[in-house]
Design a protein around this motif. Structure first.
Motif, PDB file in Angstrom:
ATOM      1  N   ARG A 175      11.242   5.380   4.702  1.00 33.06           N
ATOM      2  CA  ARG A 175      11.900   5.804   5.816  1.00 33.06           C
ATOM      3  C   ARG A 175      12.906   4.837   6.261  1.00 33.06           C
ATOM      4  O   ARG A 175      14.029   5.362   6.685  1.00 33.06           O
ATOM      5  CB  ARG A 175      10.771   6.141   6.748  1.00 33.06           C
ATOM      6  N   THR A 217       0.828  -1.435   0.047  1.00 31.78           N
ATOM      7  CA  THR A 217       0.034   0.036  -0.019  1.00 31.78           C
ATOM      8  C   THR A 217       0.968   1.366  -0.038  1.00 31.78           C
ATOM      9  O   THR A 217       1.960   1.029  -0.080  1.00 31.78           O
ATOM     10  CB  THR A 217      -0.932   0.219   1.159  1.00 31.78           C
ATOM     11  N   TRP A 218       0.391   2.244  -0.115  1.00 32.23           N
ATOM     12  CA  TRP A 218       0.806   3.567  -0.280  1.00 32.23           C
ATOM     13  C   TRP A 218       1.911   3.678   1.203  1.00 32.23           C
ATOM     14  O   TRP A 218       2.943   4.098   1.361  1.00 32.23           O
ATOM     15  CB  TRP A 218       0.143   4.945  -0.308  1.00 32.23           C
ATOM     16  N   SER A 219       1.290   3.485   2.253  1.00 34.43           N
ATOM     17  CA  SER A 219       1.802   3.839   3.759  1.00 34.43           C
ATOM     18  C   SER A 219       2.823   2.697   3.745  1.00 34.43           C
ATOM     19  O   SER A 219       3.907   3.018   4.419  1.00 34.43           O
ATOM     20  CB  SER A 219       0.827   3.681   4.711  1.00 34.43           C
ATOM     21  N   GLU A 220       2.935   1.449   3.390  1.00 29.67           N
ATOM     22  CA  GLU A 220       3.886   0.375   3.539  1.00 29.67           C
ATOM     23  C   GLU A 220       4.961   1.021   2.602  1.00 29.67           C
ATOM     24  O   GLU A 220       6.131   0.739   3.155  1.00 29.67           O
ATOM     25  CB  GLU A 220       3.180  -0.669   3.106  1.00 29.67           C
ATOM     26  N   THR A 229       5.807   4.143   1.816  1.00 31.56           N
ATOM     27  CA  THR A 229       6.286   5.263   2.420  1.00 31.56           C
ATOM     28  C   THR A 229       7.342   4.614   3.768  1.00 31.56           C
ATOM     29  O   THR A 229       8.499   5.126   4.016  1.00 31.56           O
ATOM     30  CB  THR A 229       5.614   6.391   2.886  1.00 31.56           C
ATOM     31  N   GLN A 230       6.892   3.858   4.536  1.00 34.34           N
ATOM     32  CA  GLN A 230       7.619   3.266   5.564  1.00 34.34           C
ATOM     33  C   GLN A 230       8.864   2.644   5.283  1.00 34.34           C
ATOM     34  O   GLN A 230       9.754   2.540   5.748  1.00 34.34           O
ATOM     35  CB  GLN A 230       6.488   2.099   6.227  1.00 34.34           C
ATOM     36  N   TYR A 274       3.345   3.941  -7.994  1.00 33.64           N
ATOM     37  CA  TYR A 274       2.235   3.889  -7.394  1.00 33.64           C
ATOM     38  C   TYR A 274       1.094   4.439  -8.324  1.00 33.64           C
ATOM     39  O   TYR A 274      -0.103   3.983  -8.462  1.00 33.64           O
ATOM     40  CB  TYR A 274       1.958   4.886  -6.126  1.00 33.64           C
TER      41      TYR A 274
END
Length: 268
Positions: free
Chosen positions: A175, A166-169, A171-172, A197
């Motif tokens: 980081r 997913t988008w949040s995974e 971006t994690q 994405y």
């Protein structure tokens, strides 16, 4: 198409249009990798089927970048990058933005000389030199595919085992991959993840297969072929619609003529 005259830039544009008009993604995608990921988990082939002694084997990173080398001369120009982005479905504004970002960030590092070419072309053979920090390290320093790093990325960040990110995974993951004091690498990684994405996410998830295709060099060809087939379908639908309207107009015209003829006969 010959580009031997002094009008090089203009001929290059004509040449690229000709190449795009005869673009066959099926053939190019077959050259992109020896093996593609399938449901059984088979991976990137160690040897390409099209490899011959006279044609040096390309690395996955070269195959990835090579999509934008539309005339296959080993050099990617601004016009080719813009045209390649259009082939995979980006609008004019995004193509202009992507073209500028890609060439200003990668062009110089792939040059054969320390003196920069003012047009900042990207040389496919040297694309490994433009590998930035703060990345997933799925490409090594020579542009080869590192399989265990690819598997490790999904083992770590595919939290719910969806078979994608997913988008949040994503971006994690960015980081987690950051190197200290590397703002260019941070920006490049964000740009690449956002690019992928927007291009591939379905229901908010970029599938593992699409990520693999991105690394093995076949994703862009696949999307370009899908867009080509969709464009052909729309053209066919418009042609059928125009033909139907033309037939309707001709029928109405014949009916009006028949009515006028009937009225004229009654009057006489």
């Amino acid at each position: 198409v010959s580009t031997q005259s002094t009008w090089g830039p203009f001929n290059r544009i004509i040449e690229i249009k000709c190449v795009m008009s005869s673009f066959d993604s099926n053939k190019v995608e077959q050259k992109a990798a020896g093996k593609a990921m399938d449901s059984s988990g088979r991976r990137f082939g160690s040897e390409r089927k099209d490899h011959t002694e006279s044609e040096p084997k390309q690395t996955p990173l070269q195959l990835h970048a090579g999509f934008f080398d539309l005339n296959r001369d080993g050099v990617i120009t601004f016009v080719e990058t813009f045209s390649g982005l259009r082939l995979i479905g980006f609008n004019l504004l995004n193509c202009l933005l992507g073209m500028v970002v890609i060439h200003f960030s990668l062009g110089y590092w792939t040059q054969d000389s320390w003196i920069p070419n003012p047009f900042l072309p990207i040389y496919v053979k040297n694309i490994h030199r433009a590998k930035h920090g703060s990345d997933s390290e799925i490409y090594d320093t020579e542009g080869n595919f590192v399989e265990h790093k690819f598997d490790e990325m999904f083992d770590k960040f595919d939290k719910n085992k969806r078979g994608g990110l997913t988008w949040s995974e994503g971006t994690q993951m960015l980081r987690n991959n950051r190197n200290i004091g590397d703002p260019f690498g941070w920006f490049a990684a964000i740009f690449e993840w956002g690019f992928l994405y927007v291009l591939c996410a379905k229901n908010g998830v970029v599938s593992k297969e699409d990520v693999f295709r991105c690394f093995d060099g076949s994703l862009f060809h696949k999307i370009a072929e899908e867009n080509k087939q969709e464009a052909l379908r729309r053209m066919e639908e418009r042609a059928i619609y125009r033909q139907k309207r033309r037939e309707e107009r001709e029928l109405k015209s014949q009916e009006r003529k028949a009515l006028h003829e009937a009225i004229r006969q009654k009057v006489h």
